[in-house]
Design a protein around this motif. Structure first.
Motif, PDB file in Angstrom:
ATOM      1  N   GLU A   1     -11.757  -1.421  -4.916  1.00  0.00           N
ATOM      2  CA  GLU A   1     -12.971  -2.221  -5.013  1.00  0.00           C
ATOM      3  C   GLU A   1     -12.977  -3.154  -6.220  1.00  0.00           C
ATOM      4  O   GLU A   1     -13.788  -4.093  -6.299  1.00  0.00           O
ATOM      5  CB  GLU A   1     -14.203  -1.304  -5.054  1.00  0.00           C
ATOM      6  CG  GLU A   1     -14.313  -0.435  -6.296  1.00  0.00           C
ATOM      7  CD  GLU A   1     -13.534   0.870  -6.187  1.00  0.00           C
ATOM      8  OE1 GLU A   1     -13.706   1.749  -7.055  1.00  0.00           O
ATOM      9  OE2 GLU A   1     -12.751   0.997  -5.202  1.00  0.00           O
ATOM     10  N   LEU A   2     -12.055  -2.924  -7.180  1.00  0.00           N
ATOM     11  CA  LEU A   2     -12.020  -3.770  -8.380  1.00  0.00           C
ATOM     12  C   LEU A   2     -10.994  -4.914  -8.274  1.00  0.00           C
ATOM     13  O   LEU A   2     -10.910  -5.750  -9.170  1.00  0.00           O
ATOM     14  CB  LEU A   2     -11.697  -2.925  -9.623  1.00  0.00           C
ATOM     15  CG  LEU A   2     -12.768  -1.926 -10.071  1.00  0.00           C
ATOM     16  CD1 LEU A   2     -12.324  -1.182 -11.331  1.00  0.00           C
ATOM     17  CD2 LEU A   2     -14.088  -2.638 -10.317  1.00  0.00           C
ATOM     18  N   TRP A   3     -10.237  -4.938  -7.200  1.00  0.00           N
ATOM     19  CA  TRP A   3      -9.182  -5.957  -7.110  1.00  0.00           C
ATOM     20  C   TRP A   3      -9.725  -7.276  -6.555  1.00  0.00           C
ATOM     21  O   TRP A   3     -10.384  -7.313  -5.525  1.00  0.00           O
ATOM     22  CB  TRP A   3      -8.051  -5.484  -6.199  1.00  0.00           C
ATOM     23  CG  TRP A   3      -6.922  -6.476  -6.086  1.00  0.00           C
ATOM     24  CD1 TRP A   3      -6.605  -7.243  -5.018  1.00  0.00           C
ATOM     25  CD2 TRP A   3      -5.989  -6.819  -7.103  1.00  0.00           C
ATOM     26  NE1 TRP A   3      -5.523  -8.041  -5.277  1.00  0.00           N
ATOM     27  CE2 TRP A   3      -5.111  -7.792  -6.566  1.00  0.00           C
ATOM     28  CE3 TRP A   3      -5.792  -6.381  -8.422  1.00  0.00           C
ATOM     29  CZ2 TRP A   3      -4.073  -8.355  -7.299  1.00  0.00           C
ATOM     30  CZ3 TRP A   3      -4.754  -6.935  -9.150  1.00  0.00           C
ATOM     31  CH2 TRP A   3      -3.895  -7.901  -8.601  1.00  0.00           C
TER      32      TRP A   3
ATOM     33  N   LEU B   1      -4.556  -3.918 -17.505  1.00  0.00           N
ATOM     34  CA  LEU B   1      -3.827  -4.264 -16.286  1.00  0.00           C
ATOM     35  C   LEU B   1      -3.646  -5.778 -16.185  1.00  0.00           C
ATOM     36  O   LEU B   1      -2.543  -6.269 -15.899  1.00  0.00           O
ATOM     37  CB  LEU B   1      -4.587  -3.756 -15.057  1.00  0.00           C
ATOM     38  CG  LEU B   1      -4.043  -4.240 -13.700  1.00  0.00           C
ATOM     39  CD1 LEU B   1      -2.615  -3.740 -13.476  1.00  0.00           C
ATOM     40  CD2 LEU B   1      -4.949  -3.782 -12.565  1.00  0.00           C
ATOM     41  N   ASN B   2      -4.750  -6.539 -16.449  1.00  0.00           N
ATOM     42  CA  ASN B   2      -4.661  -7.997 -16.342  1.00  0.00           C
ATOM     43  C   ASN B   2      -3.702  -8.578 -17.375  1.00  0.00           C
ATOM     44  O   ASN B   2      -2.961  -9.530 -17.085  1.00  0.00           O
ATOM     45  CB  ASN B   2      -6.053  -8.622 -16.496  1.00  0.00           C
ATOM     46  CG  ASN B   2      -6.967  -8.273 -15.330  1.00  0.00           C
ATOM     47  OD1 ASN B   2      -6.480  -7.882 -14.255  1.00  0.00           O
ATOM     48  ND2 ASN B   2      -8.274  -8.394 -15.536  1.00  0.00           N
TER      49      ASN B   2
ATOM     50  N   GLY C   1     -12.711  -5.767 -13.060  1.00  0.00           N
ATOM     51  CA  GLY C   1     -13.427  -4.817 -13.883  1.00  0.00           C
ATOM     52  C   GLY C   1     -13.525  -5.276 -15.328  1.00  0.00           C
ATOM     53  O   GLY C   1     -12.721  -6.089 -15.803  1.00  0.00           O
ATOM     54  N   LYS C   2     -14.523  -4.738 -16.056  1.00  0.00           N
ATOM     55  CA  LYS C   2     -14.744  -5.099 -17.454  1.00  0.00           C
ATOM     56  C   LYS C   2     -14.267  -4.002 -18.406  1.00  0.00           C
ATOM     57  O   LYS C   2     -14.308  -4.196 -19.631  1.00  0.00           O
ATOM     58  CB  LYS C   2     -16.243  -5.360 -17.700  1.00  0.00           C
ATOM     59  CG  LYS C   2     -16.832  -6.441 -16.784  1.00  0.00           C
ATOM     60  CD  LYS C   2     -16.180  -7.801 -17.032  1.00  0.00           C
ATOM     61  CE  LYS C   2     -16.837  -8.879 -16.143  1.00  0.00           C
ATOM     62  NZ  LYS C   2     -16.187 -10.204 -16.324  1.00  0.00           N
ATOM     63  N   ASP C   3     -13.839  -2.878 -17.875  1.00  0.00           N
ATOM     64  CA  ASP C   3     -13.430  -1.767 -18.715  1.00  0.00           C
ATOM     65  C   ASP C   3     -12.058  -2.044 -19.333  1.00  0.00           C
ATOM     66  O   ASP C   3     -11.347  -2.977 -18.970  1.00  0.00           O
ATOM     67  CB  ASP C   3     -13.400  -0.469 -17.906  1.00  0.00           C
ATOM     68  CG  ASP C   3     -12.468  -0.572 -16.712  1.00  0.00           C
ATOM     69  OD1 ASP C   3     -12.554  -1.578 -15.966  1.00  0.00           O
ATOM     70  OD2 ASP C   3     -11.627   0.313 -16.535  1.00  0.00           O
TER      71      ASP C   3
END
Length: 412
Positions: free
Chosen positions: A51-53, A70-71, A62-64
């Protein structure tokens, strides 16, 4: 003017495998490298909750902290791939998606190129001239590699091709190019492809290539009817008096091949050591063919024996330790054209026409068996001899003689 090398096109795409979730419920992140429409996949050993991709931005939305890491990692992987691509182009190396993937993983394989393997093959063949190969055969291999080099530059704008890049389309395109750009007839083009196929077999045997690019491709050889002299034309040639010595000598060598079936390369090397007498005093030529190493067993009939005697004291023959004054094949064929004009023979005479004439008019037409003709010509199997065995009208009439005698008196 040289052809400018075309830059390869690179695209890098990150995506997730939604159907292959990991034990933690996340989707693995993968990278697809595409170079000139050929793809390779890399699993970057990272995962993300489905759901975050964000596929449009190829990153986690995602903001975590985990998403930010990962980014950042995706960006560093992309930069590494672009760097590898740039290095390959700066070094003027062949660039493929597989090569970039292997270099990324740090497992650069020793990859052989087509022209590299071909050139090594030709080098080894040249070292075996006189043992397994002739100069003319090696020259044909070298002509073929030059044609292949021209094709790769013309069609792909590259200097070489990795073996694992070859496929059936490459082979078909090469055949088409030979016939259209170079103007090769079908059989001439197939000779180049046959030489290429030999190199590919070497690569397959050494496991430098996994798939045979020739698989499923079939070539059709056009039947070529090589001319031969009729009995009347051969007599006319033999009876002609030449004022020019060189033409007489070329005619004599050609006639000798007509009465022995010897190929040009073999008659050029023929010496006294190849002449033997059997227990009954019959003279024979026993010589291994230069082309195939098959032994020829040729009875020397009187016309051939007279030609040997004619040149037994010729200074050039004595100096070279040969039986006949044989010129180069090129000069022989040039002078044979002149001889044909003088004798009123409307056929293109070459040294090989003499071998066909021997098999057809001298041997088979005089009821020498196909098996014995094969031995005389030095063929390893009778199928090769059948190529020379043209059907003569005189042979048909001879074989139909019994039919005529048995049915001529029958009432209809």
């Amino acid at each position: 003017m040289g052809i400018e090398k075309r830059r390869s096109t690179l695209s890098v795409l990150f995506y997730i495998k939604r159907q292959k979730l990991l034990k933690n419920g996340e989707a693995p992140v993968c990278m697809r490298i595409t170079v000139d429409k050929r793809k390779a996949e890399i699993v970057i050993k990272r995962s993300v909750p489905v759901e975050l991709w964000n596929q449009s931005k190829e990153c986690s939305k995602g903001k975590d902290r985990s998403s930010q890491e990962l980014n950042h990692y995706i960006n560093s992987v992309r930069a590494r791939v672009l760097q590898i691509h740039r290095e390959l182009e700066i070094d003027n190396k062949v660039v493929t998606a597989d090569i970039i993937r292997d270099r990324y993983y740090g497992r650069d394989k020793v990859q052989y190129t087509l022209l590299e393997v071909y050139a090594d093959h030709n080098k080894k063949c040249r070292a075996l001239i006189g043992k397994e190969y002739t100069e003319s055969t090696v020259t044909k291999f070298e002509t073929s590699i030059n044609r292949l080099r021209e094709f790769i530059r013309f069609r792909y704008h590259k200097d070489d091709f990795f073996l694992n890049e070859l496929d059936g389309q490459f082979i078909r395109d090469f055949e088409y190019w030979l016939k259209t750009s170079i103007g090769c007839q079908n059989n001439s083009a197939l000779k180049h492809l046959k030489n290429l196929k030999k190199v590919i077999r070497i690569a397959l045997a050494n496991e430098w290539i996994k798939k045979d690019p020739f698989y499923g491709i079939h070539f059709r050889i056009d039947e070529v009817n090589v001319e031969f002299l009729s009995k009347e034309e051969l007599d006319r040639l033999m009876d002609k008096d030449f004022d020019i010595k060189r033409l007489e000598q070329v005619r004599d060598v050609f006639a000798f091949c007509c009465f022995t079936g010897m190929a040009f390369a073999d008659v050029q090397q023929l010496s006294k050591e190849h002449l033997v007498r059997d227990n009954e005093g019959n003279l024979w030529i026993r010589k291994a063919r230069q082309k195939t190493k098959q032994m020829c067993n040729i009875p020397v009939i009187s016309p051939a024996r007279k030609l040997i005697d004619k040149y037994s004291n010729q200074p050039d023959c004595i100096a070279k330790n040969v039986l006949l004054p044989v010129l180069s094949n090129q000069k022989m064929n040039a002078y044979l054209k002149e001889i044909a004009d003088i004798c009123g023979i409307q056929k293109r005479l070459t040294t090989h026409v003499a071998r066909h004439t021997a098999a057809t008019v001298v041997f088979l037409a005089n009821e020498v068996s196909m098996e014995n003709v094969a031995k005389i010509l030095g063929h390893s199997n009778i199928r090769m001899t059948q190529h020379y065995a043209k059907v003569l009208d005189t042979s048909i009439l001879r074989d139909m003689g019994n039919v005529e005698r048995n049915f001529s008196k029958r009432q209809i």
